[in-house]
Design a protein around this motif. Structure first.
Motif, PDB file in Angstrom:
ATOM      1  N   ILE A 110       0.819  -1.217   0.000  1.00 21.83           N
ATOM      2  CA  ILE A 110       0.000   0.000   0.000  1.00 21.83           C
ATOM      3  C   ILE A 110       0.852   1.265   0.000  1.00 21.83           C
ATOM      4  CG2 ILE A 110      -1.790   1.300   1.200  1.00 21.83           C
ATOM      5  CD1 ILE A 110      -2.744  -1.367  -0.012  1.00 21.83           C
ATOM      6  N   GLU A 111       1.783   1.382   0.928  1.00 16.55           N
ATOM      7  CA  GLU A 111       2.560   2.622   1.068  1.00 16.55           C
ATOM      8  C   GLU A 111       3.478   2.880  -0.121  1.00 16.55           C
ATOM      9  OE1 GLU A 111       4.429   2.485   4.897  1.00 16.55           O
ATOM     10  OE2 GLU A 111       2.515   2.252   5.951  1.00 16.55           O
ATOM     11  N   PRO A 112       4.292   1.902  -0.562  1.00 19.37           N
ATOM     12  CA  PRO A 112       5.141   2.192  -1.732  1.00 19.37           C
ATOM     13  C   PRO A 112       4.334   2.416  -3.007  1.00 19.37           C
ATOM     14  CG  PRO A 112       5.352  -0.117  -1.077  1.00 19.37           C
ATOM     15  CD  PRO A 112       4.601   0.577   0.012  1.00 19.37           C
ATOM     16  N   THR A 113       3.195   1.717  -3.148  1.00 17.88           N
ATOM     17  CA  THR A 113       2.360   1.928  -4.328  1.00 17.88           C
ATOM     18  C   THR A 113       1.781   3.334  -4.323  1.00 17.88           C
ATOM     19  OG1 THR A 113       1.809  -0.424  -4.455  1.00 17.88           O
ATOM     20  CG2 THR A 113       0.356   1.097  -5.611  1.00 17.88           C
ATOM     21  N   LYS A 114       1.386   3.839  -3.164  1.00 14.00           N
ATOM     22  CA  LYS A 114       0.885   5.211  -3.066  1.00 14.00           C
ATOM     23  C   LYS A 114       1.956   6.197  -3.542  1.00 14.00           C
ATOM     24  CE  LYS A 114      -1.029   8.644   0.109  1.00 14.00           C
ATOM     25  NZ  LYS A 114      -0.138   9.712  -0.400  1.00 14.00           N
ATOM     26  N   HIS A 115       3.194   5.966  -3.123  1.00 14.51           N
ATOM     27  CA  HIS A 115       4.294   6.837  -3.540  1.00 14.51           C
ATOM     28  C   HIS A 115       4.489   6.770  -5.051  1.00 14.51           C
ATOM     29  CE1 HIS A 115       8.668   8.284  -2.576  1.00 14.51           C
ATOM     30  NE2 HIS A 115       7.982   9.142  -3.287  1.00 14.51           N
ATOM     31  N   LEU A 116       4.450   5.569  -5.618  1.00 16.40           N
ATOM     32  CA  LEU A 116       4.594   5.397  -7.062  1.00 16.40           C
ATOM     33  C   LEU A 116       3.460   6.084  -7.815  1.00 16.40           C
ATOM     34  CD1 LEU A 116       5.702   1.664  -7.005  1.00 16.40           C
ATOM     35  CD2 LEU A 116       6.991   3.475  -8.157  1.00 16.40           C
ATOM     36  N   LEU A 117       2.239   5.959  -7.300  1.00 16.90           N
ATOM     37  CA  LEU A 117       1.092   6.583  -7.948  1.00 16.90           C
ATOM     38  C   LEU A 117       1.191   8.111  -7.910  1.00 16.90           C
ATOM     39  CD1 LEU A 117      -1.753   4.248  -6.643  1.00 16.90           C
ATOM     40  CD2 LEU A 117      -1.049   4.513  -9.024  1.00 16.90           C
ATOM     41  N   ASP A 118       1.698   8.638  -6.818  1.00 17.00           N
ATOM     42  CA  ASP A 118       1.886  10.086  -6.711  1.00 17.00           C
ATOM     43  C   ASP A 118       2.873  10.586  -7.768  1.00 17.00           C
ATOM     44  OD1 ASP A 118       0.122  10.259  -4.599  1.00 17.00           O
ATOM     45  OD2 ASP A 118       1.670  10.275  -3.051  1.00 17.00           O
ATOM     46  N   ILE A 119       3.969   9.839  -7.957  1.00 13.45           N
ATOM     47  CA  ILE A 119       4.970  10.217  -8.961  1.00 13.45           C
ATOM     48  C   ILE A 119       4.374  10.101 -10.364  1.00 13.45           C
ATOM     49  CG2 ILE A 119       7.215   9.633  -9.966  1.00 13.45           C
ATOM     50  CD1 ILE A 119       8.028   8.606  -7.162  1.00 13.45           C
ATOM     51  N   ALA A 120       3.655   9.011 -10.614  1.00 20.66           N
ATOM     52  CA  ALA A 120       3.037   8.809 -11.929  1.00 20.66           C
ATOM     53  C   ALA A 120       2.070   9.943 -12.257  1.00 20.66           C
ATOM     54  CB  ALA A 120       2.312   7.467 -11.959  1.00 20.66           C
ATOM     55  N   ASN A 121       1.342  10.406 -11.250  1.00 15.72           N
ATOM     56  CA  ASN A 121       0.397  11.493 -11.462  1.00 15.72           C
ATOM     57  C   ASN A 121       1.116  12.787 -11.849  1.00 15.72           C
ATOM     58  OD1 ASN A 121      -2.309  12.729 -11.245  1.00 15.72           O
ATOM     59  ND2 ASN A 121      -1.438  13.798  -9.490  1.00 15.72           N
ATOM     60  N   LEU A 122       2.281  13.037 -11.244  1.00 15.08           N
ATOM     61  CA  LEU A 122       3.055  14.237 -11.569  1.00 15.08           C
ATOM     62  C   LEU A 122       3.488  14.248 -13.031  1.00 15.08           C
ATOM     63  CD1 LEU A 122       5.390  14.605  -8.440  1.00 15.08           C
ATOM     64  CD2 LEU A 122       3.501  16.112  -9.093  1.00 15.08           C
ATOM     65  N   TYR A 123       3.810  13.076 -13.561  1.00 19.46           N
ATOM     66  CA  TYR A 123       4.317  12.986 -14.928  1.00 19.46           C
ATOM     67  C   TYR A 123       3.243  12.535 -15.922  1.00 19.46           C
ATOM     68  CZ  TYR A 123       9.034  13.626 -13.084  1.00 19.46           C
ATOM     69  OH  TYR A 123      10.157  14.139 -12.483  1.00 19.46           O
ATOM     70  N   ASP A 124       2.019  12.334 -15.427  1.00 21.29           N
ATOM     71  CA  ASP A 124       0.896  11.932 -16.277  1.00 21.29           C
ATOM     72  C   ASP A 124       1.189  10.629 -17.024  1.00 21.29           C
ATOM     73  OD1 ASP A 124      -1.631  12.110 -17.375  1.00 21.29           O
ATOM     74  OD2 ASP A 124      -0.969  13.282 -19.103  1.00 21.29           O
ATOM     75  N   VAL A 125       1.647   9.611 -16.279  1.00 18.16           N
ATOM     76  CA  VAL A 125       1.856   8.283 -16.850  1.00 18.16           C
ATOM     77  C   VAL A 125       1.003   7.277 -16.072  1.00 18.16           C
ATOM     78  CG1 VAL A 125       4.207   8.818 -17.593  1.00 18.16           C
ATOM     79  CG2 VAL A 125       3.859   7.722 -15.375  1.00 18.16           C
ATOM     80  N   HIS A 126       0.726   6.142 -16.709  1.00 17.95           N
ATOM     81  CA  HIS A 126      -0.142   5.141 -16.103  1.00 17.95           C
ATOM     82  C   HIS A 126       0.552   3.782 -16.015  1.00 17.95           C
ATOM     83  CE1 HIS A 126      -3.484   7.894 -17.722  1.00 17.95           C
ATOM     84  NE2 HIS A 126      -3.386   8.078 -16.420  1.00 17.95           N
ATOM     85  N   PHE A 127       0.278   3.076 -14.941  1.00 18.01           N
ATOM     86  CA  PHE A 127       0.806   1.732 -14.729  1.00 18.01           C
ATOM     87  C   PHE A 127      -0.183   0.672 -15.220  1.00 18.01           C
ATOM     88  CE2 PHE A 127       2.610   4.046 -10.962  1.00 18.01           C
ATOM     89  CZ  PHE A 127       3.943   3.949 -11.311  1.00 18.01           C
TER      90      PHE A 127
END
Length: 347
Positions: A25-42
């Protein structure tokens, strides 16, 4: 234009260890926050057997040491991710089929580590595992998108050989994409065992035959993971890699022993192991900016345009390398999900 497909294997450690909140949960939240900044999707590859074992245990009243409901946390994170444009697909580690909770830990069946050699009949047959896994994900995601369909599979630990039974099971389950193979890869340890060394590294995807690693006319496609050859020790010369190893030392030790026992028996052989060449997947959760720069230079030499990268939230300990990759590819590169690539490029 070169296309990157960022995949996340959303799971605990293969030996059953790990904490849902700390390692998912916690590392995925961090990854999602970064992805949102760069407008990329996993594209999430969601380990479903592990999930339903956790869910069953929680329903029995066993908190497994958690103060918060881990099932609700997983489900909410995946739903929020999907609503934000990320993709959710199927990931299976068959060692979880017989997993049970005892003495404050999960005990998994290491004899059933490889999906390719998994053989059971009845409720837990290979085809029923795929059907149940697909249905569980669809039931979850269709809460927010009734049109959603689970179309893709990734075998745990890249273990899809022998793959003839997997092709047959995928056909029956309605799965049309596999992304388990990394061309050039080879492993012959006591757990993982596969050989993809004869598959060219410049293939973007292919329509499979009776086996996933061979081309044919089945309505199933292999979308391989990008990998390049390197001397093993060089992948450990980063703070990201060392932090990840120390984060769960027992899992790292178990994985090393599984890879080296049987083929590297003595101490000298195990030292030599680090100086051998292997095909390394492009792990954006572990790579330093130096490693990303090296891989970017290697793909610049290839004619292919689609590159599947793999990451694991449980291994994500530093954002520097990932942010470097995204900043360097902000112009001239495109990021897509598996569903997007299937609909726009393959289908």
């Amino acid at each position: 234009m070169k296309v990157f497909l960022l995949t996340l294997d959303y799971e605990l450690y293969g030996n059953g260890s790990g904490n849902i909140f700390q390692h998912m949960i916690e590392p995925t939240k961090h990854l999602l926050d970064i992805a949102n900044l760069y407008d990329v999707h996993f594209t999430f590859f969601f380990e479903v057997i592990e999930y339903w074992k956790l869910k069953d245990e929680w329903a029995k009243g066993n908190t497994m040491g958690y103060k918060e409901n881990p099932i609700e946390a997983i489900e909410q994170q995946l739903l929020d991710a999907y609503k934000a444009g990320h993709d959710i697909q199927l990931h299976l580690h068959p060692q979880w089929v017989d997993a049970y909770w005892d003495k404050n830990k999960w005990n998994v069946n290491l004899k059933e580590w490889r999906l390719g050699s998994y053989e059971r009949d009845g409720e837990y047959s290979l085809v029923n595992l795929l059907k149940k896994g697909k249905a569980i994900i669809e039931e979850l995601i269709q809460q927010v998108d009734p049109t959603y369909e689970c179309i893709a599979l990734r075998a745990g630990g890249y273990n899809i050989q022998p793959s003839e039974n997997i092709v047959n099971a995928m056909e029956q389950a309605g799965l049309v994409i596999d992304s388990s193979i990394y061309p050039g890869g080879k492993e012959a340890g006591i757990l993982s065992n596969y050989d993809y060394s004869n598959i060219p590294i410049d293939l973007e995807y292919w329509q499979v035959g009776n086996m996933l690693e061979q081309r044919g006319n089945k309505e199933i496609w292999e979308l391989p993971i990008v990998a390049f050859p390197m001397v093993r020790w060089t992948k450990y010369i980063s703070m990201e890699r060392m932090k990840s190893l120390f984060q769960n030392r027992k899992s790292a030790k178990d994985a090393f022993e599984a890879k080296t026992n049987g083929i590297h028996k003595g101490k000298l052989d195990k030292i030599k192991y680090f100086f051998e060449r292997e095909y390394q997947t492009w792990d954006y959760c572990l790579f330093s900016s130096i490693m990303h720069r090296k891989f970017l230079s290697l793909i610049a030499l290839q004619d292919r345009n689609i590159f599947v990268l793999v990451g694991h939230p449980k291994s994500f300990v530093s954002s520097g390398g990932f942010k470097y990759l995204l900043s360097e590819t902000n112009d001239g590169f495109k990021y897509q999900t598996i569903t997007e690539i299937y609909k726009n490029d393959i289908k």
